[in-house]
Design an enzyme around this catalytic site. Structure first.
Site, mmCIF file in Angstrom:
data_model
loop_
_atom_site.group_PDB
_atom_site.id
_atom_site.type_symbol
_atom_site.label_atom_id
_atom_site.label_comp_id
_atom_site.label_asym_id
_atom_site.label_seq_id
_atom_site.Cartn_x
_atom_site.Cartn_y
_atom_site.Cartn_z
ATOM 1 N N CYS A 1 75.317 25.209 27.451
ATOM 2 C CA CYS A 1 74.234 25.713 26.606
ATOM 3 C C CYS A 1 73.437 24.597 25.934
ATOM 4 C CB CYS A 1 74.801 26.670 25.560
ATOM 5 S SG CYS A 1 73.515 27.433 24.578
ATOM 6 N N CYS B 1 73.442 25.053 16.934
ATOM 7 C CA CYS B 1 74.606 25.935 17.036
ATOM 8 C C CYS B 1 75.878 25.090 16.966
ATOM 9 C CB CYS B 1 74.538 26.678 18.371
ATOM 10 S SG CYS B 1 75.845 27.897 18.591
ATOM 11 N N CYS C 1 66.812 29.543 26.476
ATOM 12 C CA CYS C 1 66.629 29.042 25.118
ATOM 13 C C CYS C 1 67.232 27.672 24.871
ATOM 14 C CB CYS C 1 67.179 30.043 24.122
ATOM 15 S SG CYS C 1 65.836 30.991 23.472
ATOM 16 N N ASN D 1 71.387 28.835 34.313
ATOM 17 C CA ASN D 1 70.242 27.913 34.358
ATOM 18 C C ASN D 1 70.769 26.492 34.289
ATOM 19 O OD1 ASN D 1 67.904 29.690 34.169
ATOM 20 N ND2 ASN D 1 68.755 30.226 32.170
ATOM 21 N N CYS E 1 63.324 37.824 22.364
ATOM 22 C CA CYS E 1 64.625 37.173 22.198
ATOM 23 C C CYS E 1 64.482 36.163 21.074
ATOM 24 C CB CYS E 1 64.988 36.486 23.519
ATOM 25 S SG CYS E 1 66.465 35.485 23.408
ATOM 26 N N GLU F 1 63.161 28.505 18.970
ATOM 27 C CA GLU F 1 62.463 29.095 20.106
ATOM 28 C C GLU F 1 62.598 30.603 20.117
ATOM 29 O OE1 GLU F 1 63.703 27.248 23.831
ATOM 30 O OE2 GLU F 1 63.931 25.401 22.678
ATOM 31 N N CYS G 1 79.367 25.454 23.520
ATOM 32 C CA CYS G 1 79.539 25.900 24.920
ATOM 33 C C CYS G 1 78.971 24.819 25.843
ATOM 34 C CB CYS G 1 78.818 27.222 25.149
ATOM 35 S SG CYS G 1 79.468 28.565 24.134
HETATM 36 N N1 SAH Z 1 75.606 32.558 20.610
HETATM 37 C C1 SAH Z 1 75.319 33.824 21.200
HETATM 38 C C2 SAH Z 1 73.850 34.089 21.463
HETATM 39 C C3 SAH Z 1 73.015 32.955 21.951
HETATM 40 S S1 SAH Z 1 73.250 32.425 23.604
HETATM 41 C C4 SAH Z 1 76.130 34.008 22.452
HETATM 42 O O1 SAH Z 1 76.847 33.094 22.833
HETATM 43 O O2 SAH Z 1 76.107 35.087 23.030
HETATM 44 C C5 SAH Z 1 72.509 33.708 24.540
HETATM 45 C C6 SAH Z 1 73.048 33.843 25.944
HETATM 46 O O3 SAH Z 1 72.554 32.780 26.783
HETATM 47 C C7 SAH Z 1 74.566 33.763 26.006
HETATM 48 O O4 SAH Z 1 75.077 34.746 26.858
HETATM 49 C C8 SAH Z 1 74.762 32.376 26.554
HETATM 50 O O5 SAH Z 1 76.022 32.226 27.093
HETATM 51 C C9 SAH Z 1 73.620 32.288 27.541
HETATM 52 N N2 SAH Z 1 73.371 30.940 28.050
HETATM 53 C C10 SAH Z 1 73.501 29.774 27.396
HETATM 54 N N3 SAH Z 1 73.242 28.732 28.224
HETATM 55 C C11 SAH Z 1 72.924 29.263 29.425
HETATM 56 C C12 SAH Z 1 72.568 28.700 30.682
HETATM 57 N N4 SAH Z 1 72.523 27.386 30.885
HETATM 58 N N5 SAH Z 1 72.314 29.563 31.698
HETATM 59 C C13 SAH Z 1 72.360 30.910 31.522
HETATM 60 N N6 SAH Z 1 72.694 31.482 30.359
HETATM 61 C C14 SAH Z 1 72.978 30.675 29.312
#
Ligand code: SAH
Length: 351
Positions: A122, A115, A336, A293, A108, A95, A119
């Protein structure tokens, strides 16, 4: 995919020259080809019309173009944010989101298919990791969007699917190509790279002394909480991460951007705000607060507006540089990873 073929869009201009002369071609051809790859990108060697037919045939035989194709495109009716689901040459999907700001258009991009980082909040990590994106594929995420929208992208953030530091070599190559003056020529001052905190790679990146902005996804100021939200913290706890961030800021002179998603009742209390001020005290940084989100496989939800405002106020009162990020494309689930998940589940279900 034919893995014996070389990916031309991943080669720097000097590498392309070396490769071409190795194929018995003249070096100046590399300049022409590089333009077709990065200035005015085309999908096929056939379209490289100023090359001779035999040279085009040679390229088709020996090389490949990992362009990406638009599988699905969603446009937000609220703010014009565009979300692409791209299909890769091997049938995988990633995406990319394009956002329009007063200061220009920002994209973006994803750096991996899936991944490994796990997390809890995510969507990108829920189905695990498939593969790294190549430098050419990352470039094509931008080129395809520019072609489709008919306008240039001004800034790039590596915040889509994947952990850029876990695909370090390809990401560095991508940055080198993106900023090359003979190619797309985008200054790295307009690029942000976001990481969940892979400490050794932060040190490695510092050595490159690039002009880009390093974003660090912090999301918690206490190890116990961060351990639960982000497994990477068990490997590289806050103390080590923040020490690496300080080294990075010292070495590069660049301000670090900390991302902090606000999760209702989890990390948005006054104690969390106070601890965040403590651990970032004296560091050259900015804090980006983002209401989380909702994600299907996750129980958490974003903080309420009053809670987010209170949290931000507690930081700014202490002299921290903090802002709440505006949510873009909320009607198209611009966060994303969600579109790719939907698509894969639909395929599994035979839809
Ligand atoms: N792996 C990298 C980049 C990809 S994630 C990182 O962790 O920074 C990009 C951003 O989106 C990160 O800050 C991540 O924590 C955030 N993110 C992931 N899931 C999310 C969610 N449910 N709500 C808001 N931000 C989110």
């Amino acid at each position: 995919m034919d893995t014996t073929k070389i990916e031309l869009a991943a080669l720097t201009l000097p590498e392309l020259k070396t490769w071409l002369t190795g194929q018995g071609q003249q070096a100046f051809r590399a300049d022409q080809i590089y333009r077709w790859l990065h200035k005015n990108p085309v999908d096929s060697f056939e379209e490289m019309t100023n090359l001779s037919k035999p040279l085009r045939a040679l390229l088709s035989q020996q090389a490949q173009l990992f362009s990406v194709n638009i599988e699905k495109k969603l446009v937000s009716s609220i703010d014009g944010t565009v979300k692409y689901l791209y299909r890769l040459h091997d049938g995988n999907f990633v995406e990319t989101v394009v956002m329009h700001y007063w200061h220009g258009t920002s994209i973006c991009i994803s750096t991996q298919v899936g991944c490994k980082m796990g997390c809890s909040f995510c969507a990108s990590t829920k189905a695990g990791f498939v593969r790294n994106l190549t430098a050419g594929e990352m470039l094509w995420e931008i080129y395809r969007a520019e072609q489709d929208l008919g306008k240039p992208i001004h800034s790039v953030v590596l915040m889509g699917i994947g952990e850029p530091m876990d695909n370090y070599d390809n990401v560095l190559r991508f940055l080198q190509l993106l900023s090359s003056p003979e190619g797309r020529g985008l200054s790295l001052r307009h690029v942000s790279l976001s990481t969940c905190g892979v400490v050794p790679m932060i040190d490695r990146l510092a050595e490159e002394r690039l002009q880009l902005t390093l974003s660090v996804s912090l999301h918690a100021a206490f190890d116990e909480k961060r351990d639960r939200l982000m497994p990477v913290n068990r490997r590289y706890p806050l103390k080590e991460l923040l020490a690496a961030c300080r080294r990075y800021a010292d070495k590069t002179g660049r301000r670090i951007s900390f991302e902090y998603i606000l999760i209702d009742g989890v990390n948005d209390t006054p104690q969390d705000a106070a601890q965040l001020c403590r651990i970032l005290h004296g560091m050259l940084c900015h804090i980006n607060l983002i209401p989380a989100n909702g994600v299907k496989e996750w129980q958490g939800r974003g903080s309420t507006v009053p809670a987010a405002n209170r949290f931000a106020a507690l930081l700014t009162e202490k002299g921290m540089n903090a802002t709440i990020r505006r949510r873009m494309g909320s009607d198209i689930e611009a966060a994303c990873g969600q579109l790719r998940r939907e698509r894969e589940e639909a395929q599994k279900g035979g839809v």
